[in-house]
Structure formats: structure tokens, C-alpha cells
Scaffold this motif. Sequence first.
Motif, mmCIF file in Angstrom:
data_model
loop_
_atom_site.group_PDB
_atom_site.id
_atom_site.type_symbol
_atom_site.label_atom_id
_atom_site.label_comp_id
_atom_site.label_asym_id
_atom_site.label_seq_id
_atom_site.Cartn_x
_atom_site.Cartn_y
_atom_site.Cartn_z
ATOM 1 N N THR A 67 0.934 -1.193 -0.002
ATOM 2 C CA THR A 67 -0.107 -0.275 0.016
ATOM 3 C C THR A 67 0.969 1.386 0.128
ATOM 4 O O THR A 67 1.896 1.220 1.158
ATOM 5 N N ALA A 68 0.356 2.368 -0.872
ATOM 6 C CA ALA A 68 1.411 3.745 -1.191
ATOM 7 C C ALA A 68 0.621 4.524 -0.943
ATOM 8 O O ALA A 68 -0.725 4.274 -2.087
ATOM 9 N N CYS A 69 0.593 5.426 -0.618
ATOM 10 C CA CYS A 69 -0.393 7.154 -0.609
ATOM 11 C C CYS A 69 0.952 7.489 -1.836
ATOM 12 O O CYS A 69 2.669 7.728 -0.855
ATOM 13 N N PHE A 70 1.050 9.076 -2.332
ATOM 14 C CA PHE A 70 1.721 9.834 -2.914
ATOM 15 C C PHE A 70 0.846 11.370 -2.558
ATOM 16 O O PHE A 70 -0.380 11.742 -2.838
ATOM 17 N N SER A 71 1.272 12.184 -2.458
ATOM 18 C CA SER A 71 2.142 13.822 -2.958
ATOM 19 C C SER A 71 2.962 14.240 -4.168
ATOM 20 O O SER A 71 3.930 13.716 -4.065
ATOM 21 N N TYR A 72 2.520 15.256 -4.409
ATOM 22 C CA TYR A 72 3.528 15.609 -5.184
ATOM 23 C C TYR A 72 3.418 17.061 -5.533
ATOM 24 O O TYR A 72 2.707 18.003 -5.656
ATOM 25 N N SER A 73 4.755 17.693 -6.519
ATOM 26 C CA SER A 73 4.549 19.347 -5.729
ATOM 27 C C SER A 73 3.812 19.709 -7.721
ATOM 28 O O SER A 73 4.122 19.311 -8.049
ATOM 29 N N GLU A 74 3.298 21.206 -7.027
ATOM 30 C CA GLU A 74 2.674 21.909 -8.189
ATOM 31 C C GLU A 74 3.752 21.582 -9.377
ATOM 32 O O GLU A 74 3.130 22.259 -11.024
ATOM 33 N N ASN A 75 5.019 21.868 -9.619
ATOM 34 C CA ASN A 75 5.718 21.784 -10.611
ATOM 35 C C ASN A 75 5.338 20.113 -11.710
ATOM 36 O O ASN A 75 6.094 20.100 -12.743
ATOM 37 N N CYS A 76 5.045 19.025 -11.162
ATOM 38 C CA CYS A 76 5.161 18.455 -11.910
ATOM 39 C C CYS A 76 4.087 17.229 -12.910
ATOM 40 O O CYS A 76 2.632 18.466 -13.043
ATOM 41 N N SER A 77 4.276 16.976 -14.013
ATOM 42 C CA SER A 77 3.657 17.074 -14.979
ATOM 43 C C SER A 77 2.841 15.919 -14.762
ATOM 44 O O SER A 77 2.827 15.031 -14.138
ATOM 45 N N GLU A 78 0.650 15.287 -15.984
ATOM 46 C CA GLU A 78 0.645 14.561 -15.924
ATOM 47 C C GLU A 78 1.560 13.227 -15.829
ATOM 48 O O GLU A 78 0.916 12.315 -15.285
ATOM 49 N N ASN A 79 2.450 12.992 -16.306
ATOM 50 C CA ASN A 79 3.015 12.021 -17.255
ATOM 51 C C ASN A 79 3.950 11.765 -15.921
ATOM 52 O O ASN A 79 4.551 10.995 -15.429
ATOM 53 N N ASP A 80 4.829 13.178 -15.157
ATOM 54 C CA ASP A 80 5.552 12.638 -14.398
ATOM 55 C C ASP A 80 4.598 11.275 -13.096
ATOM 56 O O ASP A 80 6.183 10.635 -12.319
ATOM 57 N N VAL A 81 3.361 11.989 -12.951
ATOM 58 C CA VAL A 81 2.880 11.900 -11.650
ATOM 59 C C VAL A 81 2.094 10.450 -12.347
ATOM 60 O O VAL A 81 2.844 9.094 -11.361
ATOM 61 N N ASN A 82 1.594 10.116 -13.728
ATOM 62 C CA ASN A 82 1.641 8.700 -13.516
ATOM 63 C C ASN A 82 2.993 7.886 -13.940
ATOM 64 O O ASN A 82 2.713 6.441 -13.447
ATOM 65 N N THR A 83 4.141 8.070 -14.170
ATOM 66 C CA THR A 83 5.490 7.843 -14.477
ATOM 67 C C THR A 83 5.437 6.757 -13.034
ATOM 68 O O THR A 83 5.437 5.406 -12.882
ATOM 69 N N VAL A 84 5.292 7.951 -11.740
ATOM 70 C CA VAL A 84 5.933 7.193 -10.855
ATOM 71 C C VAL A 84 4.480 6.164 -9.752
ATOM 72 O O VAL A 84 4.543 5.021 -9.830
ATOM 73 N N ARG A 85 3.387 6.681 -10.145
ATOM 74 C CA ARG A 85 2.500 5.319 -10.053
ATOM 75 C C ARG A 85 2.254 4.666 -10.207
ATOM 76 O O ARG A 85 2.188 3.377 -9.608
ATOM 77 N N SER A 86 2.375 4.281 -11.425
ATOM 78 C CA SER A 86 2.846 3.530 -12.392
ATOM 79 C C SER A 86 4.552 2.317 -11.510
ATOM 80 O O SER A 86 3.686 0.777 -11.945
ATOM 81 N N ILE A 87 5.045 2.511 -10.933
ATOM 82 C CA ILE A 87 6.095 2.476 -10.276
ATOM 83 C C ILE A 87 5.819 1.612 -9.542
ATOM 84 O O ILE A 87 5.742 -0.096 -9.089
ATOM 85 N N PHE A 88 4.621 2.344 -8.600
ATOM 86 C CA PHE A 88 4.334 1.902 -6.718
ATOM 87 C C PHE A 88 2.866 1.419 -7.340
ATOM 88 O O PHE A 88 3.286 0.401 -6.551
ATOM 89 N N GLU A 89 2.826 1.262 -8.396
ATOM 90 C CA GLU A 89 1.203 0.810 -8.480
ATOM 91 C C GLU A 89 2.250 -1.298 -8.885
ATOM 92 O O GLU A 89 1.341 -2.279 -8.804
#
Length: 186
Positions: A67-89
Motif C-alpha cells: 500500500t502506498a500513497c503519494f503527493s506531489y509538487s505543483e510543478n509535476c506534470s501528469e506524465n511525471d505523476v503517472n510514471t511514479v504511480r505506475s512504478i508503485f502500482e
Amino acid sequence: SAEVVVLSVKPQQIPSVFSSEKLEFGPSHTLVSIAAGVTIETLKNYVPDSKIIRVMPNICSTNFVGTACFSYSENCSENDVNTVRSIFESIGICIEVKEKDIDAVTGISGSSPAFMFMILDAMADAGVLLGLPKDLSLKFAAQTMMGSAIKRAAYLTRDNDSMACAKLVVFANVPEDNPFMAGAFH
């Protein structure tokens, strides 16, 4: 030079990592921190121009049911978030939360495996006391715990008929003056 860098150190080691290493971070870099309790704002002091994603996985990730949760800085792109989400998923579930909620999630999913281990050990020990071999007792206890978790998760989205049966079994077998009963199933 990697575009995504995972910062996997103890929180007290962060200052020395950034002062002793020749790390160069810029706007094209994404820093993924799994350092407990270290906020995005704190990390910005070390890498002000970088994108930062704070992730809190739990120990169950080592078995691909984490189980992981995440939050990100406002300068992250949707691609950045999706990349990290897919790693942890790839090692469990990964859910976006507000940064202010990460510590609460850490308390629930980060610390609770230790409590589950204690419960599991107690169940297995009870089986041994009743004459079962330790390995068999542990198998029964672990499978029951796993099945119960799945059943409880399903219960949260359905009616409570099956849970009512479980309550009856517990209530029939636990004395009313047991402290467990005060909070059981409420």
C-alpha cells in the motif's frame, strides 16, 4: 543522469546526502522521496527547481501487495505523476492523497503490518498450544488473516449480512467482560 531519482534514506540522512554527494538536480529531474515525515517543502530547500513526488510505501510492497500513497509538487506534470504511480502500482496499490494526509496513511498502512504480525504470531502460538505443529498453525492463521482482510474489504462495499454472522461467532465465544468486546465491530 537519470530523470527520476528515488531518495530512499532515513530522514536524518537527507542533509548529508545533499551536502556530501555531487548531486545536480534541475527542472527536468523528478525526485521521488520515500523518506518518512520529510515534506515536499523541506525537499524543495535541497532541490528548488526539481519536481518532487513524496511516496509512502509499506513493507508489504516487498511481496507485491503493498500500500502506498503519494503527493506531489505543483510543478509535476501528469506524465511525471503517472510514471511514479505506475512504478508503485507494480508492487501493490498506490493512491494519491493530500500531503497533509500522508502521515495518517503512514500510521495506518505503514505501521499496521507490525500489528498484523503480532496478531498472526499470537494466532499461530494459540494453535501450537492446542497441539498443532507451528508451520501448520502459521499457515492456518495467515490464510485466515488474508481471507478476513479480503472479506472485510468486500464488506465495506456491500450489505452486512455475512459480517453479522462473524459477529455472532465472536460474541458467542468471547466473554462479555473481555476488553476486546468494548470496541469489537463498532
